[in-house]
Design a protein around this motif. Structure first.
Motif, PDB file in Angstrom:
ATOM      1  N   ALA A  55      39.755 159.237  63.385  1.00  8.03           N
ATOM      2  CA  ALA A  55      38.888 159.550  64.331  1.00  8.03           C
ATOM      3  C   ALA A  55      39.140 160.199  65.484  1.00  8.03           C
ATOM      4  CB  ALA A  55      37.513 159.087  64.156  1.00  8.03           C
ATOM      5  N   PHE A  56      40.162 158.793  66.237  1.00  4.94           N
ATOM      6  CA  PHE A  56      41.522 158.745  67.788  1.00  4.94           C
ATOM      7  C   PHE A  56      41.961 159.915  67.432  1.00  4.94           C
ATOM      8  CE2 PHE A  56      39.886 154.619  68.974  1.00  4.94           C
ATOM      9  CZ  PHE A  56      39.734 155.357  70.434  1.00  4.94           C
ATOM     10  N   SER A  57      42.707 160.413  66.125  1.00  6.87           N
ATOM     11  CA  SER A  57      44.273 161.687  66.090  1.00  6.87           C
ATOM     12  C   SER A  57      43.169 162.413  66.003  1.00  6.87           C
ATOM     13  CB  SER A  57      44.642 161.157  64.899  1.00  6.87           C
ATOM     14  OG  SER A  57      45.513 162.605  64.282  1.00  6.87           O
ATOM     15  N   GLN A  58      42.059 163.054  65.598  1.00  6.79           N
ATOM     16  CA  GLN A  58      41.027 163.958  65.776  1.00  6.79           C
ATOM     17  C   GLN A  58      41.044 164.704  67.160  1.00  6.79           C
ATOM     18  OE1 GLN A  58      40.947 166.730  63.877  1.00  6.79           O
ATOM     19  NE2 GLN A  58      41.008 165.468  61.692  1.00  6.79           N
ATOM     20  N   ILE A  59      40.586 163.555  68.186  1.00 11.82           N
ATOM     21  CA  ILE A  59      40.237 164.180  69.483  1.00 11.82           C
ATOM     22  C   ILE A  59      41.879 163.413  70.663  1.00 11.82           C
ATOM     23  CG2 ILE A  59      37.660 163.088  69.700  1.00 11.82           C
ATOM     24  CD1 ILE A  59      38.242 160.679  70.631  1.00 11.82           C
ATOM     25  N   LYS A  60      42.440 163.547  69.671  1.00 11.97           N
ATOM     26  CA  LYS A  60      43.382 163.974  70.593  1.00 11.97           C
ATOM     27  C   LYS A  60      44.029 162.622  71.026  1.00 11.97           C
ATOM     28  CE  LYS A  60      43.913 167.637  69.029  1.00 11.97           C
ATOM     29  NZ  LYS A  60      44.620 168.360  67.625  1.00 11.97           N
ATOM     30  N   ASN A  61      43.823 161.216  70.935  1.00 14.74           N
ATOM     31  CA  ASN A  61      43.629 160.193  71.438  1.00 14.74           C
ATOM     32  C   ASN A  61      45.072 159.186  70.424  1.00 14.74           C
ATOM     33  OD1 ASN A  61      44.074 157.531  72.710  1.00 14.74           O
ATOM     34  ND2 ASN A  61      41.611 157.530  73.111  1.00 14.74           N
ATOM     35  N   LYS A  62      46.035 159.861  70.588  1.00 14.89           N
ATOM     36  CA  LYS A  62      47.522 159.343  70.561  1.00 14.89           C
ATOM     37  C   LYS A  62      46.999 157.922  69.889  1.00 14.89           C
ATOM     38  CE  LYS A  62      49.871 163.378  69.784  1.00 14.89           C
ATOM     39  NZ  LYS A  62      48.586 164.599  70.793  1.00 14.89           N
ATOM     40  N   LYS A  63      47.335 157.080  71.546  1.00 13.60           N
ATOM     41  CA  LYS A  63      47.733 155.440  71.205  1.00 13.60           C
ATOM     42  C   LYS A  63      46.639 155.232  71.027  1.00 13.60           C
ATOM     43  CE  LYS A  63      48.507 152.375  75.241  1.00 13.60           C
ATOM     44  NZ  LYS A  63      48.209 151.953  76.466  1.00 13.60           N
ATOM     45  N   GLU A  64      45.588 155.509  70.654  1.00 17.15           N
ATOM     46  CA  GLU A  64      43.916 154.809  69.474  1.00 17.15           C
ATOM     47  C   GLU A  64      45.175 154.628  68.214  1.00 17.15           C
ATOM     48  OE1 GLU A  64      42.468 152.244  70.929  1.00 17.15           O
ATOM     49  OE2 GLU A  64      43.685 152.773  72.574  1.00 17.15           O
ATOM     50  N   ALA A  65      44.694 155.953  68.333  1.00 16.04           N
ATOM     51  CA  ALA A  65      45.488 155.991  66.258  1.00 16.04           C
ATOM     52  C   ALA A  65      46.099 155.826  66.091  1.00 16.04           C
ATOM     53  CB  ALA A  65      45.100 157.609  66.795  1.00 16.04           C
ATOM     54  N   LEU A  66      47.327 155.217  66.672  1.00 16.69           N
ATOM     55  CA  LEU A  66      48.166 154.311  66.908  1.00 16.69           C
ATOM     56  C   LEU A  66      47.765 152.921  66.314  1.00 16.69           C
ATOM     57  CD1 LEU A  66      51.561 155.819  68.258  1.00 16.69           C
ATOM     58  CD2 LEU A  66      51.249 155.861  65.463  1.00 16.69           C
TER      59      LEU A  66
END
Length: 203
Positions: A125-136
């Protein structure tokens, strides 16, 4: 003085235990039954692929709660808790990524595989909203909850891909090599070989 203290301590324990028993018997247990009944309806809709009805955020049927309603009405039951997980999946499928993160974060997972999936979906979900730091961050948690042949290489792969698209090729290579070495039967093995070849040419 000590006798009084001991006496009041015993009375306090009895009151707490009795309150828990009464709460469980007359409040939580009936709520659990109702929530489980509602959960079975929601699961039926989900199994049919009808995500809107399974979630039922807009109260499609008056007498039917859906995962969203179960999670809010019965938050302290087991059915209410697992409904948060299902609701998180539904919101993700519907493209409401912030609500998906909110639901998944509130879901309490004791099972290690479910816990891994929880953080994996939050990462997606974080990846979808372009928050790469939280996605990782969430993919790393998902991969390391308990090492196994299914979730660990999957989330290592997602970490590697995200690093790759961020042009952090050394980090990407590290995780791809980890999969190649420890998980030779990983589903996307051929893709790993392709990414590694590309990275080798870049570095």
């Amino acid at each position: 003085m000590k006798v009084k203290t001991i006496f009041f301590s015993i009375i306090f324990i009895i009151i707490i235990t009795g309150t828990y028993f009464l709460l469980n018997k007359f409040l939580l247990y009936p709520s659990e039954e109702k929530a489980m009944k509602e959960l079975s309806y929601a699961q039926q809709y989900l199994s049919q692929g009808d995500i809107d009805k399974a979630l039922n955020k807009k109260n499609i049927k008056i007498n039917y709660l859906g995962f969203s309603g179960i999670a809010s009405k019965f938050p302290f039951t087991k059915a209410g808790n697992i409904s948060k997980f299902y609701a998180g999946i539904c919101y993700y499928k519907l493209g409401d990524y912030k609500e998906s993160i909110k639901m998944m974060t509130s879901f309490s997972a004791k099972d290690e595989i479910l816990s891994s999936m929880k953080y994996g979906i939050i990462g997606d979900a974080f990846s979808q909203i372009k928050n790469k730091k939280e996605a990782l961050k969430n993919y790393i948690i998902a991969a390391n909850i308990r090492e196994n042949e299914i979730t660990t290489p999957l989330y290592y792969y997602k970490i590697a891909l995200l690093n790759f698209y961020m042009k952090r090729y050394k980090d990407s290579k590290y995780f791809l090599k980890k999969i190649e070495k420890k998980y030779p039967f990983f589903l996307y093995k051929k893709n790993i070989e392709k990414y590694l070849m590309f990275i080798e040419n870049k570095l």
